[in-house]
Design a protein around this motif. Structure first.
Motif: not given
Length: 115
Positions: A106, A110, A113-114
């Motif tokens: 997870k 995350k 995606k950044q």
């Protein structure tokens, strides 16, 4: 410092020192090793944690391309200071599995995606 257990009811902690970082092993894996001589007060000492990280292909289905991913395996060793520690091993294994199989992926998704 790693805090685990059931804080604030049962806050357990251990201070780890990285003793080995191996970014490129011949068999395609890399690894990290951590050690804590003092371990968890009153519960365990001489704790070792070894992460073995290997590359793996992830299939996206029959029509999609393969993507590269990784497999993270954890090996732990410790010397019990208390006979009750063996009763807690299933909980420790469950906690480690949640961390490696749920929380780590997870966090990686995350972060990806950044970028």
């Amino acid at each position: 410092e790693e805090v685990f257990g059931l804080p604030p009811l049962l806050p357990l902690s251990v201070i780890w020192k990285c003793v080995k970082s191996d970014p490129n092993v011949d068999d395609g894996t890399c690894g990290l090793e951590f050690y804590s001589e003092n371990g968890v007060p009153r519960l365990a000492k001489n704790c070792k944690m070894k992460f073995i990280i290997s590359e793996e292909s992830l299939s996206l289905g029959s029509s999609g391309p393969n993507e590269k991913g990784c497999q993270v395996d954890l090996l732990m060793e410790f010397e019990p200071r208390n006979p009750l520690i063996t009763a807690g091993i299933p909980f420790l294994n469950a906690d480690n599995n949640i961390a490696l199989k749920v929380l780590l992926p997870k966090a990686i998704r995350k972060r990806t995606k950044q970028i």
